[in-house]
Design a protein around this motif. Structure first.
Motif, PDB file in Angstrom:
ATOM      1  N   LEU A   1      -0.092   1.121  -4.428  1.00 57.09           N
ATOM      2  CA  LEU A   1       0.428   2.469  -4.187  1.00 57.09           C
ATOM      3  C   LEU A   1       1.868   2.493  -3.691  1.00 57.09           C
ATOM      4  CD1 LEU A   1      -2.689   4.333  -2.733  1.00 57.09           C
ATOM      5  CD2 LEU A   1      -1.789   4.366  -5.064  1.00 57.09           C
ATOM      6  N   GLY A   2       2.429   1.329  -3.359  1.00 56.56           N
ATOM      7  CA  GLY A   2       3.827   1.273  -2.956  1.00 56.56           C
ATOM      8  C   GLY A   2       4.791   1.024  -4.092  1.00 56.56           C
TER       9      GLY A   2
ATOM     10  N   PHE B   1      -7.983   4.058   2.347  1.00 55.42           N
ATOM     11  CA  PHE B   1      -7.250   4.761   3.406  1.00 55.42           C
ATOM     12  C   PHE B   1      -8.125   4.902   4.653  1.00 55.42           C
ATOM     13  CE2 PHE B   1      -5.840   8.640   5.565  1.00 55.42           C
ATOM     14  CZ  PHE B   1      -4.483   8.375   5.730  1.00 55.42           C
TER      15      PHE B   1
ATOM     16  N   HIS C   1       2.046   6.823   4.487  1.00 53.58           N
ATOM     17  CA  HIS C   1       1.270   7.231   3.299  1.00 53.58           C
ATOM     18  C   HIS C   1       1.771   8.522   2.674  1.00 53.58           C
ATOM     19  CE1 HIS C   1      -0.963  10.455   5.401  1.00 53.58           C
ATOM     20  NE2 HIS C   1      -0.856   9.671   6.452  1.00 53.58           N
ATOM     21  N   GLU C   2       2.455   9.333   3.481  1.00 56.40           N
ATOM     22  CA  GLU C   2       2.947  10.602   2.934  1.00 56.40           C
ATOM     23  C   GLU C   2       4.013  10.388   1.861  1.00 56.40           C
ATOM     24  OE1 GLU C   2       5.324   9.249   6.380  1.00 56.40           O
ATOM     25  OE2 GLU C   2       3.166   9.631   6.110  1.00 56.40           O
TER      26      GLU C   2
ATOM     27  N   PHE D   1      -1.646   1.833   5.612  1.00 56.32           N
ATOM     28  CA  PHE D   1      -1.132   3.008   4.907  1.00 56.32           C
ATOM     29  C   PHE D   1      -0.069   3.729   5.734  1.00 56.32           C
ATOM     30  CE2 PHE D   1      -4.903   1.968   2.616  1.00 56.32           C
ATOM     31  CZ  PHE D   1      -4.577   2.271   1.306  1.00 56.32           C
ATOM     32  N   GLU D   2       0.666   2.941   6.529  1.00 56.13           N
ATOM     33  CA  GLU D   2       1.812   3.450   7.267  1.00 56.13           C
ATOM     34  C   GLU D   2       2.788   4.102   6.283  1.00 56.13           C
ATOM     35  OE1 GLU D   2       5.698   1.181   9.034  1.00 56.13           O
ATOM     36  OE2 GLU D   2       3.736   0.312   9.494  1.00 56.13           O
TER      37      GLU D   2
ATOM     38  N   ALA E   1       0.795  -1.228   0.000  1.00 57.32           N
ATOM     39  CA  ALA E   1       0.000   0.000   0.000  1.00 57.32           C
ATOM     40  C   ALA E   1       0.825   1.275   0.000  1.00 57.32           C
ATOM     41  CB  ALA E   1      -0.947   0.014   1.202  1.00 57.32           C
ATOM     42  N   THR E   2       2.055   1.218   0.500  1.00 54.18           N
ATOM     43  CA  THR E   2       2.900   2.410   0.567  1.00 54.18           C
ATOM     44  C   THR E   2       4.343   2.020   0.283  1.00 54.18           C
ATOM     45  OG1 THR E   2       3.493   2.198   2.917  1.00 54.18           O
ATOM     46  CG2 THR E   2       1.433   3.377   2.405  1.00 54.18           C
TER      47      THR E   2
ATOM     48  N   ILE F   1       3.695   8.246  -0.635  1.00 56.13           N
ATOM     49  CA  ILE F   1       3.064   7.814  -1.892  1.00 56.13           C
ATOM     50  C   ILE F   1       3.098   8.983  -2.879  1.00 56.13           C
ATOM     51  CG2 ILE F   1       0.946   6.983  -2.980  1.00 56.13           C
ATOM     52  CD1 ILE F   1       0.127   5.885  -0.190  1.00 56.13           C
TER      53      ILE F   1
ATOM     54  N   TRP G   1      -8.540   4.831  -3.506  1.00 59.72           N
ATOM     55  CA  TRP G   1      -7.482   5.233  -2.570  1.00 59.72           C
ATOM     56  C   TRP G   1      -8.096   5.903  -1.342  1.00 59.72           C
ATOM     57  CZ3 TRP G   1      -2.838   8.768  -4.393  1.00 59.72           C
ATOM     58  CH2 TRP G   1      -1.987   9.035  -3.304  1.00 59.72           C
TER      59      TRP G   1
END
Length: 316
Positions: free
Chosen positions: A86-87, A118, A128-129, A125-126, A52-53, A131, A114
């Protein structure tokens, strides 16, 4: 007391396993969290599912580096869901591969998905900033494509609709091993909120026809050996059918979504209540089953707002 929305209450860190499912093939699993796969070729590595990230992707990369120092050249994404894609930027791959249909779904509903995911599952989503934005493929295919990692042949195929309309599976012929994404799960609830119930069984049949020696599923433990592979395929089939058949009966007589919910709980709770993300998935599954049973072929787009309205109506 109302249940915490989706998986917002799931804050427990999961234990990671890195299991060899064939020579140079690995399944990255984490107690029901989204899995990734690894295919090591002669000179480079292919990753299946990005996480995810970028921060979570780095956990996959750390595992890869325990078995090879070869560069990561390809990332294959079995479908468009945010927790899977997203990762992707973390791998620095030359090619990011999706089916044509999966790419079209990023266009159609990628941002909404997304935002929705989230809200549903913040622990995944650890970081997430980090991404950079929506993940776009560099390469797409329609029914099938072949990638050669040196001499190692990798077949990437769309065998039919199931978890989404654009699902891909990845087959490695020299080891008779398949990476199925969320079409097959092991002791984890199937998320069917964007699924195609009537097509899921025939797609499982297409996978079963390969008679593979191992499967890296979308969630749950790696499946090694014919007995475990077939048990997981049939259990996935039972989960999907046990969700859809009660809803079909309710919809056929003009019953309500809440009646469909009660019917699915009666059928599924005794068999699947202890599965990972079961309570999370159930409302989304029933809502989609109800739509499909009433003739809506294309799943409606989930938004953060629609999620909350549906959850309150069913799990509230």
């Amino acid at each position: 007391m109302a249940k915490a929305f989706a998986s917002q209450g799931d804050t427990t860190e999961k234990k990671i396993s890195f299991t060899e499912v064939g020579d140079g093939l690995y399944a990255f699993t984490a107690e029901g969290d989204p899995n990734s796969g690894v295919i090591i070729g002669d000179e480079s590595v292919m990753i299946i599912e990005a996480q995810a990230t970028p921060r979570l992707a780095n956990k996959v990369i750390e595992c890869v580096r325990t078995v090879t120092d070869k560069p990561i050249s390809h990332v294959v994404l079995t479908h468009y869901h945010a927790v899977r894609v997203l990762g992707a930027s973390a791998y620095g791959a030359q090619q990011i591969i999706m089916s044509d249909k999966a790419r079209s779904m990023v266009v159609e509903r990628g941002q909404e998905d997304w935002d929705s995911e989230f809200q549903r599952f913040p622990r995944l989503f650890e970081g997430h900033e980090s991404i950079p934005g929506l993940t776009w493929p560099t390469t797409t295919f329609n029914d099938k494509m072949t990638v050669y990692l040196g001499n190692r042949k990798v077949e990437i195929m769309h065998l039919g609709r199931a978890h989404t309309a654009g699902d891909a599976v990845i087959y490695v012929p020299d080891q008779n091993v398949m990476f199925t994404g969320d079409i097959v799960e092991y002791h984890s609830a199937c998320y069917c909120g964007d699924g195609h119930f009537a097509d899921w069984g025939p797609t499982l049949d297409a996978i079963k026809a390969y008679n593979v020696d191992a499967i890296a599923p979308g969630r749950g433990d790696a499946l090694v050996g014919e007995k475990m592979v077939n048990a997981a395929i049939e259990n996935t089939r039972d989960f999907v059918a046990s969700t859809y058949k009660p809803v079909q009966k309710i919809a056929a007589r003009g019953g309500s979504l809440k009646e469909a919910w009660d019917a699915v709980r009666a059928e599924c709770d005794p068999k699947f209540a202890d599965y990972a993300i079961y309570e999370h998935c159930l409302p989304f599954n029933v809502a989609r089953a109800y739509d499909e049973a009433r003739g809506l072929d294309t799943p409606r787009i989930w938004t953060a707002e629609r999620d909350m309205e549906m959850w309150e109506a069913l799990q509230g």
